[in-house]
Design a protein around this motif. Structure first.
Motif, short mmCIF file in Angstrom:
data_model
loop_
_atom_site.label_atom_id
_atom_site.label_comp_id
_atom_site.label_asym_id
_atom_site.label_seq_id
_atom_site.Cartn_x
_atom_site.Cartn_y
_atom_site.Cartn_z
N THR A 117 0.64 -1.20 0.28
CA THR A 117 0.04 0.40 0.01
C THR A 117 0.60 1.26 -0.04
OG1 THR A 117 -1.89 -0.84 0.88
CG2 THR A 117 -1.69 1.30 1.06
N ARG A 120 2.25 2.23 -3.31
CA ARG A 120 1.07 2.53 -4.82
C ARG A 120 0.83 4.24 -3.40
NH1 ARG A 120 -1.09 -0.48 -8.15
NH2 ARG A 120 -0.11 -1.76 -8.35
N GLU A 121 0.53 4.63 -2.05
CA GLU A 121 0.38 5.77 -2.07
C GLU A 121 1.41 6.77 -2.89
OE1 GLU A 121 -1.79 5.31 2.32
OE2 GLU A 121 0.28 4.28 2.77
N LEU A 123 3.47 6.38 -5.20
CA LEU A 123 2.85 6.74 -6.65
C LEU A 123 2.07 7.32 -6.94
CD1 LEU A 123 4.37 2.99 -7.44
CD2 LEU A 123 5.55 4.69 -8.30
N ALA A 124 1.32 7.20 -6.65
CA ALA A 124 -0.46 8.50 -6.88
C ALA A 124 -0.35 9.46 -6.33
CB ALA A 124 -1.49 7.49 -5.94
N ASP A 127 2.20 10.63 -9.19
CA ASP A 127 1.77 10.97 -10.74
C ASP A 127 0.18 12.37 -10.77
OD1 ASP A 127 2.84 9.21 -12.01
OD2 ASP A 127 1.21 7.84 -11.45
N HIS A 128 0.39 12.45 -9.08
CA HIS A 128 -1.13 13.61 -9.56
C HIS A 128 -0.69 14.74 -7.95
CE1 HIS A 128 -4.48 15.86 -10.00
NE2 HIS A 128 -5.18 14.88 -9.67
N ILE A 131 -2.83 17.62 -5.81
CA ILE A 131 -3.67 16.96 -5.00
C ILE A 131 -3.08 16.72 -3.54
CG2 ILE A 131 -5.81 15.63 -6.01
CD1 ILE A 131 -4.83 13.14 -4.77
N PHE A 141 -4.90 9.20 2.45
CA PHE A 141 -3.20 9.12 1.71
C PHE A 141 -2.46 9.30 3.70
CE2 PHE A 141 -4.34 10.10 -1.89
CZ PHE A 141 -3.98 8.99 -2.11
N SER A 390 7.48 6.88 -13.06
CA SER A 390 6.72 5.72 -11.86
C SER A 390 8.08 4.08 -12.26
CB SER A 390 5.84 5.32 -12.77
OG SER A 390 4.68 5.17 -12.13
N ARG B 74 -3.70 12.50 -15.57
CA ARG B 74 -3.26 11.88 -13.95
C ARG B 74 -4.11 11.60 -12.97
NH1 ARG B 74 2.17 13.42 -13.28
NH2 ARG B 74 3.10 13.61 -15.28
N VAL B 77 -4.80 8.17 -13.52
CA VAL B 77 -3.37 6.71 -13.72
C VAL B 77 -3.81 6.70 -12.00
CG1 VAL B 77 -0.92 6.85 -13.41
CG2 VAL B 77 -2.45 7.34 -15.59
N ALA B 78 -3.57 8.19 -11.68
CA ALA B 78 -3.05 7.54 -9.54
C ALA B 78 -4.90 6.54 -8.89
CB ALA B 78 -3.04 9.75 -8.85
N GLN B 81 -3.13 3.58 -9.97
CA GLN B 81 -1.68 3.53 -9.18
C GLN B 81 -2.82 3.71 -7.26
OE1 GLN B 81 1.02 3.03 -10.14
NE2 GLN B 81 2.34 4.80 -11.26
N ALA B 82 -3.27 3.53 -7.04
CA ALA B 82 -3.65 3.04 -5.65
C ALA B 82 -5.23 2.88 -6.31
CB ALA B 82 -3.97 4.49 -4.73
N PHE B 84 -7.16 0.93 -4.19
CA PHE B 84 -7.60 1.39 -2.29
C PHE B 84 -8.41 2.80 -2.53
CE2 PHE B 84 -4.25 3.48 -1.19
CZ PHE B 84 -2.81 3.42 -1.81
N GLN B 313 6.33 8.94 -19.26
CA GLN B 313 5.34 7.95 -18.57
C GLN B 313 6.35 7.62 -19.49
OE1 GLN B 313 3.68 8.36 -16.37
NE2 GLN B 313 3.65 11.41 -16.37
#
Lengths: 534, 495
Positions: A117, A120-121, A123-124, A127-128, A131, A141, A390, B74, B77-78, B81-82, B84, B313
């Motif tokens: 987890t 991935r947190e 990475l997300a 990627d963005h 936020i 998060f 990534s 974005r 993709v985010a 990636q997550a 959950f 990417q």
């Protein structure tokens, strides 16, 4: 020093002498060329179309190195499996099984393994990043993932995760990885020695491309081996020099075998340039003893070989009596420094407890090369601009996971231990099941993700396979697939002592599926033996 | 026995101790050149480390120069990636519903999310979206089975060249000036580059007679010309090919039995309205049989360019037309050795080819962002061309498309002399001086190929719009002073 490219282009052409082939087709080749040349200076362009011969891209006219290479992990059996899967979707119940179980490839998350987890947190968030500032983000998060994402973004120039990076990878991420290597080995690592790549495979290709000049250059590979090596050597036009692992001693690597094979290769006029060691072993699962590793280092040093250490399974160890030691650590602990031995270590985000195959992240640590050679590696890397960001971020994360005291540490280590312990149990269950089958012996998977059982096939089965023009182990694997939906890779794809037969099976199906796999496999094997027993 | 072994290993030690000496590595590797990250770039990085402000215009790397990523891809993709987050009741607080839906859709295309290898050709669901995009663009349906996703377009180009090139008797026609990926890859695979020159005075047009001559010369030298590369819109030259020109090229390839490799990564980057982008495939299929059924074509695309500009990417694809199934299988095999292209890059590709539609929550924002980027690039293309043309001894064709400006620098003989003394190619010398004086990091024209005795540099048009006037001023100041310094005899330089 730069030269005029125009000049270089010219010399590229002129330095390549006419390509005279001595084959029987050479006359045709030459006359057709002449005809084409004449037609190309003809004044009426419409007359040329009639000169159309075989189009340029037919299988017969492709690069013979491409035709020659083989990659069994995704070969014939997998094509059959995909076909069966389509059948099952179109006509449920059309086969004696409900689903295809892909044990052919080390692709854990496709079989249900969950990602870590925390990774991935981060990475997300990378990627963005827009936020990161928002208060709602803290509800979604973990605090340390937000903090880590900030750290990583600060390491990326302009925080631009959508930009090409330095061709070796983002410098700050390489710093983190070097620190991780240092913590692992207890010896320093230099971020400038690290080349981040799209998975470990492109790094292996790069080294082969650098080392192989012609078919007279040999690369030492274990047999059985992971077919990336045979394929890459074939693609680059070199010669694979085999050394056999000893199945009877748990796939032991004997220096005497290396010496014998080196001598044999040299007698054939082959210059052996490098030694590939896969530790933990793929497909064989053995973990090398430190003592053995020292001998290997000594051997490479003495024989002037580059040591290519495939260490992508370094986190996958399942027996308490074995530990992973990197070859760099072993070499340094023997007192060999950077100047003494050229050594490349490959690591990937696809394996370990993380199993993030789809990310294509990895790196190689390149030590013991002269600056000029390093520059050449850099140049080759730069042609492809950079590896995906990534994957780079993830490579830094796996080499620097949460530490005791971090908010995510407990969940992280629970996830990690859960995965590794489960893999160890699955390895043991499958190993025992295989060993209970008639004519099957299977060494322990001390590490990595595979079992590589030997099957003693009855003569009748071998004859049947021959009549179908199949390797006997491919015949067995096809029958297994058709009967059970279980996909394994025939041993012939990895190489094996002639006359012995194996298959490779991953230990990756989820634990709740293992009992069914064991019973299907057992039932199939029994029937197979009943049908073919001598 | 032991003495024998030690003796033989002693001999072999002498034989092989130089395994990795510079003179012992693959010659094809040494031959390859890749100027975009060459001497100028390294010097620029050094200067940056010393604290100098560097304007990197050497690589078409928009985000590095401040272009903001589009929000919607974005977000998608985010979320992938997550995954959950998708189950979190609060996810709607920071992600719009259409991004959430898209992420779910893309995850359903995979067998294990972003963490599993996909099919070696890419996720079937994304390849289907790419095929639909091509179908809409060209007006002819496209087959997803003939579309392979790659880690950026460069990987695709390398895969295809590797398949085509058998040895140094095989030649690939490449435009000069060219994007050095081609020369580098051809060198690496041991083939021969067969240059055809673009005509600067005809706005970098492609003259078929030139092509014929290049092919004839190559054949005379015993080279089997196998493929032709076109870059449309052009890199570094920025021209957009007309339909008529494309037809001529296709006919030429057909007559000469060449596979056409169409580098079309800049298809969204067009800054004039007379010649919108038209794909080689559309022109080919418009021409009808027999050529449309026979000519072999591979075209390349990427997420790195266009309004997405997502270079980091590494997402791309190639599409094969009229390639026989056995050859497609071989290409598949080579792709399978690399297991799979990175999955996040594939998701970006999906977002690029199937963006939000009118009525979707994110549509307005997506449109605003993407149009904003392209309109600004169009303005910058004009600012840059005009800026160069106002400089002494500089002439520059308009950047009709792509991301680059490729001005010709007419160097005075004295400047060439100075370069020679410094051991540099004249345009490298000029670019280094430019870098030291202004911090503008460019690529010398010699890295792309140019006619003998003619010098250029390549810059991207990517610096932020608001920085552009100052950059062009500082360039002009440097250039005009440079020209004055080496041009003390008036008029002499015009020779």
């Amino acid at each position: 020093m730069r030269k005029f490219v125009a000049h270089r282009l010219k010399s590229l052409i002129t330095s390549n002498p006419p390509h005279h082939q001595l084959s029987s087709s050479s006359t045709y080749y030459y006359t057709s060329r002449l005809a084409r040349f004449l037609s190309s200076i003809a004044s009426d362009p419409s007359s040329m179309a009639s000169d159309q011969s075989t189009p340029p891209v037919t299988a017969a006219s492709l690069n013979p190195k491409v035709l020659k290479c083989e990659y069994a992990v995704r070969g014939e059996i997998v094509s059959l499996a995909q076909k069966l899967q389509q059948d099952l979707q179109a006509n449920p119940g059309s086969h004696p099984f409900e689903e295809i179980i892909y044990c052919n490839i080390g692709n854990p998350q496709s079989l249900g393994q969950q990602p870590i987890t925390f990774f991935r947190e981060v990475l997300a968030l990378c990627d963005h990043p827009s936020i990161l500032d928002r208060s709602e983000t803290q509800g979604l998060f973990s605090a340390d993932s937000i903090e880590r994402a900030w750290q990583i973004l600060d390491q990326i120039p302009g925080r631009a995760t959508g930009a090409y990076s330095h061709s070796q990878g983002v410098k700050g991420l390489r710093d983190t990885i070097a620190a991780g290597i240092e913590a692992r080995d207890g010896f320093p690592a230099d971020p400038n020695d690290i080349f981040l790549t799209d998975g470990a495979s492109p790094a292996v290709h790069m080294m082969m491309q650098l080392l192989i000049r012609s078919e007279n250059d040999g690369i030492f590979c274990p047999i059985p081996q992971y077919p990336l090596y045979s394929a890459s050597i074939a693609l680059h036009g070199g010669t694979l020099v085999p050394y056999y692992l000893d199945e009877a001693t748990g796939w032991g690597l004997e220096i005497s075998e290396l010496k014998k094979q080196l001598e044999a290769a040299r007698q054939k006029g082959i210059t052996v340039r490098a030694l590939v060691v896969i530790n933990p072993g793929n497909p064989t699962g053995q973990v090398l003893a430190e003592e053995n590793q020292r001998d290997i280092v000594e051997f490479c040093k003495k024989e002037g070989l580059v040591l290519l250490a495939d260490e992508v399974y370094q986190e996958n160890i399942y027996v308490p009596e074995k530990q992973f030691h990197s070859f760099k650590k072993v070499a340094r602990s023997m007192g060999y420094g950077d100047k003494d031995i050229p050594l490349v270590s490959f690591q990937s985000v696809s394996k370990g407890y993380y199993g993030e195959c789809g990310k294509r992240g990895g790196y190689m640590e390149v030590t013991g090369f002269s600056p000029e050679v390093r520059e050449q590696i850099y140049k080759v890397a730069s042609v492809n601009l950079c590896s995906n960001i990534s994957g780079q971020v993830l490579a830094s994360l796996v080499m620097s996971p949460p530490k005791v005291g971090d908010e995510s540490y407990e969940s992280y280590s629970a996830e990690k231990d859960g995965i590794l312990q489960s893999l160890a149990r699955r390895a043991k269950t499958l190993e025992d099941a295989l060993n209970s089958l008639e004519g099957v012996t299977c060494n322990k998977a001390e590490g990595a993700m595979y079992l590589f059982p030997r099957i003693i096939l009855p003569n009748k089965a071998i004859k049947e396979a021959e009549s179908l023009k199949k390797a006997p182990d491919a015949f067995y694997a096809t029958r297994l697939l058709n009967a059970t939906g279980i996909v394994v890779v025939p041993g012939s794809g990895f190489g094996q002592v002639p006359g012995t037969w194996h298959f490779r099976c991953t230990i990756l199906p989820q634990e709740d599926k293992i009992p069914a796999i064991v019973s299907q496999l057992t039932e199939f094997h029994k029937k197979f033996m009943d049908e073919f027993r001598d | 026995m032991t003495t024998m072994i030690s003796k033989s290993s002693k001999c072999s030690r002498i034989m092989s101790r130089k395994a990795l000496d510079y003179d012992q590595i693959n010659e094809n590797v040494k031959k390859a050149q890749y100027a975009v990250r060459g001497e100028l770039y390294l010097r620029a990085s050094e200067l940056q480390k010393e604290g100098k402000k560097i304007i990197f215009t050497n690589v078409g790397n928009p985000h590095a120069l401040g272009q903001k990523p589009l929000t919607f891809p974005r977000q998608v993709v985010a979320l992938c990636q997550a995954p959950f987050l998708l189950d979190d009741p609060n996810v709607g607080l920071i992600f719009p519903a259409d991004a959430i839906a898209k992420a779910k859709q893309y995850l359903s295309y995979t067998s294990g999310g972003l963490g599993a290898y996909s099919d070696s050709r890419g996720l079937p669901g994304i390849r289907k979206e790419v095929a639909e995009f091509i179908g809409r663009r060209d007006g002819y349906p496209s087959d997803p089975e003939l579309i392979y996703l790659t880690d950026g377009a460069s990987k695709g180009v390398m895969q295809i060249l590797q398949t085509v090139i058998r040895g140094n008797g095989d030649g690939i026609l490449v435009p000069v000036p060219q994007y050095p990926l081609y020369s580098a890859a051809i060198s690496l695979f041991g083939g021969s580059l067969v240059p055809y020159y673009l005509e600067e005075t005809a706005n970098w047009g492609l003259d078929i007679n030139n092509l014929r001559q290049s092919v004839a010369e190559a054949r005379f030298k015993g080279i089997t010309v196998r493929a032709m590369v076109i870059i449309n819109p052009g890199n570094p030259t920025g021209q957009c090919l007309s339909i008529d020109n494309l037809k001529e090229i296709l006919r030429f390839c057909y007559q000469e039995n060449l596979v056409l490799l169409g580098d079309e990564v800049y298809q969204q980057n067009v800054y004039q309205d007379e010649r919108p982008f038209i794909s080689s495939r559309k022109v080919l299929l418009d021409m009808g049989p027999p050529i449309s059924k026979e000519l072999q074509l591979v075209s390349f695309h990427t997420v790195s360019k266009g309004f997405l500009g997502e270079c980091g990417q590494r997402g791309g694809y190639f599409e094969m037309t009229n390639i026989p199934p056995e050859s497609v299988d071989e290409i598949y095999k080579v792709a399978s050795i690399s297991l799979s292209p990175n999955v996040p890059g594939q998701i970006f590709m999906g977002c690029m080819v199937s963006p939000p539609q009118p009525g979707d929550i994110s549509y307005e924002q997506f449109l605003r962002e993407s149009k904003g980027i392209l309109e600004s690039l169009r303005k910058r293309a004009h600012m840059m061309t005009d800026g160069f043309n106002s400089c002494k001894n500089v002439v520059c064709n308009f950047t009709e498309g792509a991301m680059y400006s490729f001005p010709q620098i007419k160097l005075p003989p004295k400047a060439m002399e100075a370069a020679k003394q410094a051991g540099k190619v004249p345009d490298v010398y000029y670019c280094l001086k430019l870098l030291e004086a202004t911090g503008i990091s460019t690529v010398p024209g010699s890295g792309f190929g140019q006619k003998e005795g003619v010098f250029h540099l390549r810059t991207t048009i990517l610096p932020a719009e608001e920085d552009m006037p100052a950059i062009m001023d500082s360039f002009k100041k440097f250039n005009d002073a440079f020209m004055d310094q080496y041009e003390d005899q008036r008029g002499y330089s015009r020779m």
